[in-house]
Design an enzyme around this catalytic site. Structure first.
Site, PDB file in Angstrom:
ATOM      1  N   SER A 185      -3.811  -7.633   2.405  1.00 58.30           N
ATOM      2  CA  SER A 185      -4.010  -8.806   3.250  1.00 58.30           C
ATOM      3  C   SER A 185      -4.777  -9.902   2.523  1.00 58.30           C
ATOM      4  O   SER A 185      -5.452  -9.660   1.521  1.00 58.30           O
ATOM      5  CB  SER A 185      -4.737  -8.482   4.559  1.00 58.30           C
ATOM      6  OG  SER A 185      -4.151  -7.376   5.184  1.00 58.30           O
ATOM      7  N   ASP A 187     -14.501   2.654  -2.394  1.00 56.29           N
ATOM      8  CA  ASP A 187     -14.333   4.066  -2.750  1.00 56.29           C
ATOM      9  C   ASP A 187     -14.800   4.934  -1.588  1.00 56.29           C
ATOM     10  O   ASP A 187     -15.984   5.234  -1.452  1.00 56.29           O
ATOM     11  CB  ASP A 187     -15.134   4.379  -4.009  1.00 56.29           C
ATOM     12  CG  ASP A 187     -14.780   5.738  -4.596  1.00 56.29           C
ATOM     13  OD1 ASP A 187     -13.831   6.372  -4.087  1.00 56.29           O
ATOM     14  OD2 ASP A 187     -15.447   6.163  -5.545  1.00 56.29           O
ATOM     15  N   ASP A 247     -13.398  11.171  -2.581  1.00 56.54           N
ATOM     16  CA  ASP A 247     -13.655  11.728  -3.909  1.00 56.54           C
ATOM     17  C   ASP A 247     -12.923  13.050  -4.073  1.00 56.54           C
ATOM     18  O   ASP A 247     -12.861  13.859  -3.138  1.00 56.54           O
ATOM     19  CB  ASP A 247     -15.154  11.943  -4.133  1.00 56.54           C
ATOM     20  CG  ASP A 247     -15.887  10.643  -4.406  1.00 56.54           C
ATOM     21  OD1 ASP A 247     -15.590  10.007  -5.429  1.00 56.54           O
ATOM     22  OD2 ASP A 247     -16.739  10.257  -3.584  1.00 56.54           O
TER      23      ASP A 247
END
Length: 810
Positions: free
Chosen positions: A269, A353, A356
């Site tokens: 976007s 992030d 993991d």
């Protein structure tokens, strides 16, 4: 003979009667699935009543005396207009698509079942605060009442020979989990890819291929990250990876010929905002277009809510009410993006992030794994997957204290997955508070407590303030937890819960009075460290938007829309110059007669644009893709042979940085080139581009519009092609592409375009592809789609009421 004629005539009459009866039955079933538009209906679950008004395009205004009844009304409308879409969203997250579509969806369901989202949804529902749970319950009651008032099930179920299953509270949570799957990696593929590269490549080569920054960086704080230098030592050869099939590269390219020119689209976007000091009215203005796959019906459903403030701050005589307008998501009860006349807000996927991959240390028989408190047994969860027209399948999901086991790396080491989506913090209904927020600061607070897939959020308020923050949970990480798999066995690497509201990154009223985000890195310093890097887009879109914003001093809604419709190919301009200077040499032109025409085309096209009539744009764009494929094909094939989990697609955006450096410096130590010289690579890429563009036509006929034809289809039209004429949107040549503000592919692009200034919504703009309706016989099916195609400024607010339905409580 007469007897035979009578028998045949009788058989013909019976056949016609059967056909007529069947046709009448089919017609009644399809017609019965149309929503109720006018009249009065009594609905279970309302506290008082709700009025549902629709304009000519089917844009809904829901008026009620409390927020709970608005939720009932919205659920009612969503079910009547979009229930099949809602069903797909919940099944997508729950891993239950095979029960609708059969064995073709089984492998996907198996991959999703590792996350056990239905169980997690039930846990989240059970721990929601009372006010949030009541909202979801009200919405659920509305959905099931709306489904009940359809005379027939949505027509898709007739084709699938299935019956719809009623909605439950957990299904709304699953709808949000479905957005997690769309917007974040559910399988760790990017981190696994980077981990493989780090393990098998030298440190300088890995750093070069995984750049931290580039000239395209356009962070809102002006921070710049440098790219890594060219490796000085020899790169590894394909032989060093034990690649035995020298023809694998070309075979792969031929097999994927139809898809190789797909753009570098990713769920993303654009959003940009200007403060009141730069607007014509003194209120801030925001623009937002959310990039997603586009199909029929569209992801979003336009709506406006009106309900009174039951707890006004001022005196009782000062009656206040809320009016919120924007886009809803069928399956959940809140306004996703929009304006409440005090603030307006929009989202772009943040690509921080939020997950993991963990390297597990196991005992000899792999029955236990090492944790900070010693070895522990894996836990197992059985999952039964229903499959249409065959026996159900049972799978076992293996889990650790950190998350599910998702596979093995190239050395056979088991991998676990830690993901925000697995925690109770992943989802809540706090974002509904945005409907009542009065200013940027209040919106910041709401964002830091919200449970949605974490997004960049831009806010503009009526006082002229603008702000950026992250909305959604951000894990608090310690140790070496980053972009590649690590061991968490000692406790040095871990998540320590989630950031508190006081720790959230945010920026309010920058000195330049402008903000922008477009899926690339937004910020530097400590705020970047908290967010991390989950696979940012190259900053080309951000930089072009930023530059457009700084090229103007005063803004209104139309000028901000113009930025969103910009199809100028700034990113590819240097590629155009590269072809003219380094590829179209005198020797190359003398050896290939068609190259002279290429030179004339590119020389004459001074302003490269992704316009539908441009041959030059298509040529430069496709040349870059072919050259990239060629330069990295040996490396990609080699790494895929080492580990099938390797995904070039997950790193393709940042690969532009080393690609550009390689083709300009043309190092002799790059041993995975695949051809005898760099010039040969350039020439073959251009020849391949021209060959593909001139199949059964001349080069000057091969326009970008010819390649970028829209293909916006209903999920069932491929399976039942005869119905595609009535369901799918007409194909049309569209401008725009990946690396520019006007993102547009065949079935990908702006799932909405919004430009609005709070307290000036009457001047706002809203585009949406397809239409409000999911039923092809609806009076507003496809209405508004042409405005989206052509970039025509259509109104943000609903128009004059054409249909009115009143819902009464029992």
């Amino acid at each position: 003979m007469n007897k035979l004629k009578k028998v045949l005539a009788g058989a013909l009459l019976v056949s016609l009667l059967v056909i007529a009866t069947t046709s009448t039955w089919l017609y009644s079933k399809v017609d019965g699935a149309l929503p109720v538009l006018d009249g009065v209906k009594t609905v279970f679950g309302l506290k008082k009543s709700a009025v549902i008004e629709r304009d000519e395009q089917g844009i809904v205004t829901i008026k009620a005396q409390n927020r709970s009844d608005v939720a009932v009304g919205l659920g009612f409308v969503h079910a009547q207009e979009r229930f099949f879409q809602m069903d797909l969203l919940r099944r997508n997250a729950a891993g239950e698509l095979a029960s609708l579509f059969g064995v073709r969806a089984l492998d996907y369901d198996k991959s999703i079942r590792k996350h056990r989202f239905r169980e997690r949804a039930r846990i989240i529902v059970a721990q929601l605060p009372d006010n949030q749970l009541e909202l979801i319950k009200a919405y659920t009651r509305g959905v099931n009442e709306g489904l009940k008032y359809l005379n027939s099930a949505p027509f898709e179920y007739l084709l699938l020979q299935q019956e719809p299953v009623q909605w439950s509270e957990e299904d709304s949570i699953l709808t949000i989990f479905s957005m997690y799957i769309d917007l974040q990696y559910h399988d760790g593929r990017r981190e696994r890819t980077l981990g493989l590269m780090k393990a098998v490549l030298s440190g300088d080569v890995f750093a070069f291929l995984d750049p931290k920054g580039s000239i395209w960086d356009a962070a809102i704080d002006g921070s710049q990250f440098s790219q890594a230098p060219m490796p000085e030592r020899a790169w590894p050869s394909a032989a060093s990876f034990s690649v035995n099939n020298s023809d694998q590269k070309n075979t792969k390219i031929v097999k994927n010929n139809e898809k190789k020119y797909q753009g570098d689209y990713l769920p993303g976007s654009n959003s940009w905002a200007v403060s009141g000091s730069l607007s014509a009215t003194g209120s801030a203005v925001i623009a937002n277009d959310m990039h997603l796959g586009i199909r029929v019906p569209n992801t979003w459903f336009r709506a406006s809510f009106e309900y009174p403030d039951i707890n006004p701050v001022s005196s009782a005589t000062d009656k206040k009410s809320f009016k919120i307008t924007g886009a809803t998501l069928p399956g959940i009860p809140n306004m996703v993006i929009g304006s409440n006349e005090k603030i307006a807000w929009g989202f772009t996927n943040s690509y921080g992030d939020y997950s993991d991959v963990i390297l597990l240390t196991t005992n000899e028989d792999k029955s236990q794994y090492l944790t900070p408190t010693g070895y522990q047994h894996f836990t197992s969860h059985k999952q039964i997957i229903a499959v249409k027209d065959q026996e159900a399948e049972e799978i076992t999901v293996t889990e650790t204290i950190w998350g599910p086991v998702i596979g093995r790396n190239h050395q056979g080491q088991l991998l676990a997955y830690r993901w925000v989506a697995h925690d109770k913090e992943a989802i809540n209904m706090v974002a509904t508070e945005l409907e009542k927020a009065q200013n940027v600061s209040q919106a910041f607070d709401i964002a830091s407590r919200s449970g949605i897939p974490s997004q960049n959020m831009l806010i503009a308020d009526k006082h002229g303030d603008i702000g950026w923050t992250i909305i959604g949970p951000i894990p608090d990480k310690v140790g070496k937890v980053g972009n590649t798999p690590t061991s968490w066995a000692t406790g040095e690497n871990q998540w320590q819960g989630y950031l508190s509201p006081a720790q959230y990154p945010q920026l309010k009223n920058p000195k330049a009075h402008r903000l922008w985000t477009a899926n690339s890195r937004v910020i530097g310093g400590d705020m970047f460290a908290r967010i991390g890097n989950g696979g940012y887009a190259l900053g080309a879109r951000s930089k072009q938007i930023r530059n457009n914003l700084f090229n103007q001093k005063v803004f209104d809604e139309q000028s901000l829309l113009k930025i969103g419709l910009d199809d100028k190919a700034v990113f590819l301009k240097r590629w155009q110059r590269f072809i003219l200077k380094d590829v179209l040499t005198e020797q190359a032109i003398s050896q290939n007669g068609s190259f002279q025409q290429v030179k004339e085309l590119l020389t004459d096209d001074l302003e490269l644009r992704a316009s539908t009539d441009s041959v030059s744009y298509r040529l430069v764009r496709n040349f870059r893709i072919n050259l990239r494929n060629s330069v990295f094909s040996e490396l990609t094939s080699a790494l895929t042979n080492v580990d099938k989990a390797f995904s070039f697609k997950s790193i393709r955006h940042q690969i532009e940085v080393p690609l550009w450096q390689l083709i300009n410096e043309q190092p002799t130590n790059f041993l995975m080139l695949g051809e005898s010289s760099w010039q040969n690579v350039f020439t073959m890429a251009l020849e391949e581009t021209l060959a593909d563009m001139t199949i059964n036509q001349n080069l000057d006929e091969a326009t970008w519009g010819q390649q970028n034809l829209s293909l916006i289809k209903h999920p069932l039209s491929n399976a039942v092609p005869i119905i595609s004429y009535w369901l799918d949107m007409p194909s049309k040549a569209l401008p725009g592409d990946s690396y520019m503000p006007r993102v547009q592919g065949k079935s990908f692009g702006a799932s909405e375009r919004m430009v609005v200034s709070p307290s000036h919504e009457e001047n706002g703009i809203f585009h949406m592809p397809t239409s409000q309706s999911g039923h092809p016989w609806s009076p507003y099916y496809g209405k508004g789609h042409s405005d989206w195609e052509n970039g025509i400024a259509s109104p943000f607010l609903p128009g004059e009421t054409r249909y009115k339905l009143t819902l009464l409580s029992y």
